[in-house]
Design a protein around this motif. Sequence first.
Motif, PDB file in Angstrom:
ATOM      1  N   LEU A 123       0.835  -1.199   0.000  1.00  0.00           N
ATOM      2  CA  LEU A 123       0.000   0.000   0.000  1.00  0.00           C
ATOM      3  C   LEU A 123       0.873   1.253   0.000  1.00  0.00           C
ATOM      4  O   LEU A 123       1.895   1.309   0.671  1.00  0.00           O
ATOM      5  CB  LEU A 123      -0.904   0.021   1.238  1.00  0.00           C
ATOM      6  CG  LEU A 123      -1.889  -1.123   1.361  1.00  0.00           C
ATOM      7  CD1 LEU A 123      -2.667  -1.003   2.670  1.00  0.00           C
ATOM      8  CD2 LEU A 123      -2.834  -1.152   0.182  1.00  0.00           C
ATOM      9  N   GLY A 124       0.466   2.255  -0.752  1.00  0.00           N
ATOM     10  CA  GLY A 124       1.197   3.515  -0.807  1.00  0.00           C
ATOM     11  C   GLY A 124       2.202   3.596  -1.940  1.00  0.00           C
ATOM     12  O   GLY A 124       2.539   4.673  -2.390  1.00  0.00           O
ATOM     13  N   GLY A 125       2.701   2.443  -2.375  1.00  0.00           N
ATOM     14  CA  GLY A 125       3.602   2.396  -3.516  1.00  0.00           C
ATOM     15  C   GLY A 125       4.871   3.210  -3.336  1.00  0.00           C
ATOM     16  O   GLY A 125       5.274   3.580  -2.224  1.00  0.00           O
ATOM     17  N   PHE A 126       5.508   3.488  -4.458  1.00  0.00           N
ATOM     18  CA  PHE A 126       6.772   4.234  -4.453  1.00  0.00           C
ATOM     19  C   PHE A 126       6.585   5.631  -3.851  1.00  0.00           C
ATOM     20  O   PHE A 126       7.452   6.126  -3.135  1.00  0.00           O
ATOM     21  CB  PHE A 126       7.340   4.324  -5.873  1.00  0.00           C
ATOM     22  CG  PHE A 126       8.663   5.016  -5.926  1.00  0.00           C
ATOM     23  CD1 PHE A 126       9.795   4.415  -5.397  1.00  0.00           C
ATOM     24  CD2 PHE A 126       8.789   6.270  -6.500  1.00  0.00           C
ATOM     25  CE1 PHE A 126      11.033   5.052  -5.426  1.00  0.00           C
ATOM     26  CE2 PHE A 126      10.015   6.913  -6.536  1.00  0.00           C
ATOM     27  CZ  PHE A 126      11.135   6.301  -6.002  1.00  0.00           C
ATOM     28  N   GLU A 127       5.444   6.240  -4.108  1.00  0.00           N
ATOM     29  CA  GLU A 127       5.198   7.590  -3.570  1.00  0.00           C
ATOM     30  C   GLU A 127       5.360   7.623  -2.056  1.00  0.00           C
ATOM     31  O   GLU A 127       6.071   8.472  -1.506  1.00  0.00           O
ATOM     32  CB  GLU A 127       3.796   8.069  -3.931  1.00  0.00           C
ATOM     33  CG  GLU A 127       3.459   9.402  -3.295  1.00  0.00           C
ATOM     34  CD  GLU A 127       2.009   9.829  -3.444  1.00  0.00           C
ATOM     35  OE1 GLU A 127       1.621  10.798  -2.764  1.00  0.00           O
ATOM     36  OE2 GLU A 127       1.262   9.211  -4.215  1.00  0.00           O
ATOM     37  N   TYR A 128       4.711   6.701  -1.359  1.00  0.00           N
ATOM     38  CA  TYR A 128       4.783   6.729   0.099  1.00  0.00           C
ATOM     39  C   TYR A 128       6.120   6.215   0.617  1.00  0.00           C
ATOM     40  O   TYR A 128       6.549   6.595   1.709  1.00  0.00           O
ATOM     41  CB  TYR A 128       3.581   6.005   0.719  1.00  0.00           C
ATOM     42  CG  TYR A 128       2.435   6.974   0.835  1.00  0.00           C
ATOM     43  CD1 TYR A 128       2.085   7.524   2.052  1.00  0.00           C
ATOM     44  CD2 TYR A 128       1.754   7.406  -0.296  1.00  0.00           C
ATOM     45  CE1 TYR A 128       1.068   8.451   2.150  1.00  0.00           C
ATOM     46  CE2 TYR A 128       0.740   8.335  -0.213  1.00  0.00           C
ATOM     47  CZ  TYR A 128       0.404   8.858   1.013  1.00  0.00           C
ATOM     48  OH  TYR A 128      -0.596   9.792   1.103  1.00  0.00           O
TER      49      TYR A 128
END
Length: 161
Positions: A123-128
């Motif tokens: 969850l959240g991927g590279f962005e998070y």
Amino acid sequence: MTETFVTAPNPVLRVAPAAPAEAAAHFRASLARQADVSDVAAALAGAADPGFVLLDSRSTAAWDQGHIPGAVHLPTALIPEQAAGLLDRDVPVVTYCWGPGCNGATRAALALAELGYRVKEMLGGFEYWVREGFEFETWQGRERRTPDPLTAPAQQGDCGC
């Protein structure tokens, strides 16, 4: 003539909460399919072998822009033809894509599950990953940004959840 006003129900409780056993089953199933950025980072930092493979399902241009150190790069469209050559079916896979506004990690997880892999989505991927201040790689080397206080504790590494 007297008017009668009916108060709208509380929007949170308009649909009643699930029974405890039903809720527990739902949340257990969610945790069987999902991991969060902080847990993935802790697992990667804590052992030489975290027990899973982290898979970046984005394009090569996105990978070059930045990716998580140690991740395997396999764009979703290439999973059917290349997964067997890159991944061991006995090792769980954790997929990630850009972030919460993108379902690319979900599509990659589905493709892998349909091929017989045990898989979770980060969850959240590279962005998070970046927003929480974890190190990432680009074609120029490793970088780290200051954690965003809206996504990670400002003074400690663990949010306590």
